[in-house]
Scaffold this active site. Structure first.
Site, PDB file in Angstrom:
ATOM      1  N   TYR A  31       0.855  -1.202   0.000  1.00 61.47           N
ATOM      2  CA  TYR A  31       0.000   0.000   0.000  1.00 61.47           C
ATOM      3  C   TYR A  31       0.890   1.251   0.000  1.00 61.47           C
ATOM      4  O   TYR A  31       0.667   2.181  -0.786  1.00 61.47           O
ATOM      5  CB  TYR A  31      -0.952   0.019   1.207  1.00 61.47           C
ATOM      6  CG  TYR A  31      -1.795   1.282   1.219  1.00 61.47           C
ATOM      7  CD1 TYR A  31      -2.788   1.483   0.275  1.00 61.47           C
ATOM      8  CD2 TYR A  31      -1.553   2.296   2.152  1.00 61.47           C
ATOM      9  CE1 TYR A  31      -3.538   2.665   0.258  1.00 61.47           C
ATOM     10  CE2 TYR A  31      -2.298   3.469   2.144  1.00 61.47           C
ATOM     11  CZ  TYR A  31      -3.287   3.645   1.190  1.00 61.47           C
ATOM     12  OH  TYR A  31      -4.012   4.819   1.156  1.00 61.47           O
ATOM     13  N   LYS A  49       1.385   4.447  -2.823  1.00 59.42           N
ATOM     14  CA  LYS A  49       1.234   5.882  -2.558  1.00 59.42           C
ATOM     15  C   LYS A  49       2.555   6.627  -2.790  1.00 59.42           C
ATOM     16  O   LYS A  49       2.540   7.809  -3.160  1.00 59.42           O
ATOM     17  CB  LYS A  49       0.674   6.104  -1.146  1.00 59.42           C
ATOM     18  CG  LYS A  49      -0.781   5.644  -1.012  1.00 59.42           C
ATOM     19  CD  LYS A  49      -1.727   6.395  -1.965  1.00 59.42           C
ATOM     20  CE  LYS A  49      -3.174   5.965  -1.871  1.00 59.42           C
ATOM     21  NZ  LYS A  49      -4.079   6.752  -2.742  1.00 59.42           N
TER      22      LYS A  49
HETATM   23  P1  NDP Z   1     -13.441   4.508   0.788  1.00 60.46           P
HETATM   24  O1  NDP Z   1     -13.290   3.034   0.857  1.00 60.46           O
HETATM   25  O2  NDP Z   1     -14.456   5.155   1.638  1.00 60.46           O
HETATM   26  O3  NDP Z   1     -13.689   4.948  -0.726  1.00 60.46           O
HETATM   27  C1  NDP Z   1     -12.953   4.396  -1.783  1.00 60.46           C
HETATM   28  C2  NDP Z   1     -13.634   4.723  -3.092  1.00 60.46           C
HETATM   29  O4  NDP Z   1     -12.837   4.176  -4.158  1.00 60.46           O
HETATM   30  C3  NDP Z   1     -15.017   4.114  -3.206  1.00 60.46           C
HETATM   31  O5  NDP Z   1     -15.877   5.056  -3.780  1.00 60.46           O
HETATM   32  C4  NDP Z   1     -14.823   2.925  -4.135  1.00 60.46           C
HETATM   33  O6  NDP Z   1     -16.001   2.751  -4.899  1.00 60.46           O
HETATM   34  C5  NDP Z   1     -13.676   3.430  -5.015  1.00 60.46           C
HETATM   35  N1  NDP Z   1     -12.931   2.369  -5.661  1.00 60.46           N
HETATM   36  C6  NDP Z   1     -12.205   1.373  -5.081  1.00 60.46           C
HETATM   37  N2  NDP Z   1     -11.705   0.568  -6.035  1.00 60.46           N
HETATM   38  C7  NDP Z   1     -12.118   1.054  -7.224  1.00 60.46           C
HETATM   39  C8  NDP Z   1     -11.935   0.663  -8.569  1.00 60.46           C
HETATM   40  N3  NDP Z   1     -11.226  -0.430  -8.885  1.00 60.46           N
HETATM   41  N4  NDP Z   1     -12.498   1.403  -9.545  1.00 60.46           N
HETATM   42  C9  NDP Z   1     -13.222   2.497  -9.251  1.00 60.46           C
HETATM   43  N5  NDP Z   1     -13.449   2.922  -7.999  1.00 60.46           N
HETATM   44  C10 NDP Z   1     -12.894   2.197  -7.006  1.00 60.46           C
HETATM   45  O7  NDP Z   1     -11.987   5.069   1.125  1.00 60.46           O
HETATM   46  P2  NDP Z   1     -11.403   6.579   1.150  1.00 60.46           P
HETATM   47  O8  NDP Z   1     -12.415   7.549   0.762  1.00 60.46           O
HETATM   48  O9  NDP Z   1     -10.722   6.725   2.439  1.00 60.46           O
HETATM   49  O10 NDP Z   1     -10.280   6.448   0.021  1.00 60.46           O
HETATM   50  C11 NDP Z   1     -10.180   7.312  -1.085  1.00 60.46           C
HETATM   51  C12 NDP Z   1      -8.725   7.554  -1.405  1.00 60.46           C
HETATM   52  O11 NDP Z   1      -8.096   8.184  -0.299  1.00 60.46           O
HETATM   53  C13 NDP Z   1      -7.908   6.291  -1.678  1.00 60.46           C
HETATM   54  O12 NDP Z   1      -7.044   6.544  -2.768  1.00 60.46           O
HETATM   55  C14 NDP Z   1      -7.105   6.105  -0.400  1.00 60.46           C
HETATM   56  O13 NDP Z   1      -5.889   5.424  -0.628  1.00 60.46           O
HETATM   57  C15 NDP Z   1      -6.877   7.560  -0.016  1.00 60.46           C
HETATM   58  N6  NDP Z   1      -6.527   7.805   1.372  1.00 60.46           N
HETATM   59  C16 NDP Z   1      -7.362   7.399   2.389  1.00 60.46           C
HETATM   60  C17 NDP Z   1      -7.017   7.663   3.710  1.00 60.46           C
HETATM   61  C18 NDP Z   1      -7.837   7.198   4.856  1.00 60.46           C
HETATM   62  O14 NDP Z   1      -7.311   7.162   5.996  1.00 60.46           O
HETATM   63  N7  NDP Z   1      -9.102   6.873   4.676  1.00 60.46           N
HETATM   64  C19 NDP Z   1      -5.797   8.397   4.025  1.00 60.46           C
HETATM   65  C20 NDP Z   1      -4.981   8.742   2.886  1.00 60.46           C
HETATM   66  C21 NDP Z   1      -5.362   8.472   1.619  1.00 60.46           C
HETATM   67  P3  NDP Z   1     -16.592   1.352  -5.372  1.00 60.46           P
HETATM   68  O15 NDP Z   1     -16.358   0.376  -4.274  1.00 60.46           O
HETATM   69  O16 NDP Z   1     -18.054   1.655  -5.617  1.00 60.46           O
HETATM   70  O17 NDP Z   1     -15.868   1.044  -6.635  1.00 60.46           O
HETATM   71  C1  8X3 Z   2      -4.294   5.859   4.406  1.00 60.96           C
HETATM   72  C2  8X3 Z   2      -3.581   6.357   5.615  1.00 60.96           C
HETATM   73  O1  8X3 Z   2      -1.835   5.690   7.327  1.00 60.96           O
HETATM   74  O2  8X3 Z   2      -3.878   4.356   7.179  1.00 60.96           O
HETATM   75  O3  8X3 Z   2      -3.547   6.153   3.279  1.00 60.96           O
HETATM   76  O4  8X3 Z   2      -2.185   4.186   5.491  1.00 60.96           O
HETATM   77  S1  8X3 Z   2      -2.837   5.075   6.437  1.00 60.96           S
END
Ligand code: NDP
Ligand code: 8X3
Length: 257
Positions: free
Chosen positions: A157, A161
């Site tokens: 992961y 990133k």
């Molecule tokens: P969620 O799981 O709440 O949302 C993820 C979204 O990505 C969903 O809408 C899902 O939709 C979509 N998704 C996943 N796989 C696919 C795919 N193959 N094609 C299209 N859509 C996809 O997580 P977050 O909102 O937290 O995550 C969003 C982004 O933020 C990610 O890139 C994550 O790495 C990043 N992030 C998150 C953090 C956290 O702590 N939450 C911190 C730092 C970064 P569906 O399942 O309908 O396809």
């Molecule tokens: C998501 C934040 O620290 O859980 O990117 O990996 S962490």
């Protein structure tokens, strides 16, 4: 923000968390939206709700960013009025598992790399020619604090990133003479569906990630995205890192008992 009114914003992964918050935040600012994710019913429901609430135009469709042909076809067949994308939010992404590298399931690696890295590349590659032609566009990637420093049990992961960070930097260099802005928003702990997905629906494990602190929300991240997207034309926000107030780094977190 007046300068986001009538802009066309393309958001991947808008059915949940940060992507969904971004969709509502841009709509609130008068932007029209192209939103997608894998869950077709949900993305359509969200589109309808946004149209009703904010009176903006929303084009919603199913798209799995891992599927190169699906991404290319979806973007090629955007209706004429939707072809001019001003802002791309590369948000779709996930973590699967939190395991020592040697105990991890390589299938998880494929899904994370295919989604977080290759998916972001496919979508960007499909939308970039139009931006280059118009000499205008803003690409905002959702990176992570996990792309700044690795943590135990997160090799792949974190690697995805780190890759997003490298792609952001290099793309900014490659498009510097094309009128295009490239930015990354790098959050720490955000309570979304992220940990439920990471721990395959184990709600207790997911909840535990945020125990003893107040995590960021999807709306906090959308705020930063909106700030980044609404600067005057001579400003580019290269990167914003947002941490929860009790989080010092990817690994150092202060939790109240
Ligand atoms: P969620 O799981 O709440 O949302 C993820 C979204 O990505 C969903 O809408 C899902 O939709 C979509 N998704 C996943 N796989 C696919 C795919 N193959 N094609 C299209 N859509 C996809 O997580 P977050 O909102 O937290 O995550 C969003 C982004 O933020 C990610 O890139 C994550 O790495 C990043 N992030 C998150 C953090 C956290 O702590 N939450 C911190 C730092 C970064 P569906 O399942 O309908 O396809
Ligand atoms: C998501 C934040 O620290 O859980 O990117 O990996 S962490």
């Amino acid at each position: 923000m007046e300068n986001l009114k009538n802009k066309t914003v393309f958001i991947t992964g808008a059915t949940s968390g940060i992507g969904k918050s971004c969709a509502y935040a841009f709509a609130k600012n008068g932007s029209n939206l192209i939103i997608s994710a894998r869950r077709e019913n949900l993305i359509r429901e969200i589109a309808e709700d946004i149209c009703q609430k904010y009176g903006v135009k929303v084009y919603a469709f199913k798209m799995d960013v891992r599927n190169k042909a699906e991404v290319e076809n979806a973007i090629k067949s955007l209706p004429q009025e939707w072809k001019q994308v001003d802002i791309l939010i590369n948000n779709a992404g996930l973590a699967l598992g939190l395991n020592k590298f040697y105990e991890d399931d390589p299938q998880n690696w494929d899904v994370m790399i295919d989604t977080n890295v290759k998916g972001l590349l496919y979508v960007t590659h499909a939308l970039l020619p139009g931006m280059i032609e118009r000499k205008s566009g803003h690409i905002i990637n959702i990176g992570s604090i996990a792309g700044h420093s690795a943590y135990p049990k997160g090799a792949v992961y974190c690697a995805t990133k780190f890759a997003v960070d490298a792609i952001t930097q290099s793309l900014r260099m490659d498009t510097i003479d094309k009128g295009i802005l490239v930015s990354t928003i790098d959050p720490g702990l955000v309570e979304t569906n992220f940990s439920n997905v990471r721990f395959s629906g184990d709600a207790d494990k997911a909840k535990n990630v945020y125990k003893g602190l107040t995590p960021l929300t999807g709306d906090d991240i959308a705020d930063a995205v909106i700030y980044c997207a609404s600067r005057p034309p001579h400003v580019n926000i290269a990167e914003i890192t947002l941490l929860a107030a009790r989080q010092a780094s990817a690994t150092i977190v202060y939790r109240e008992e």
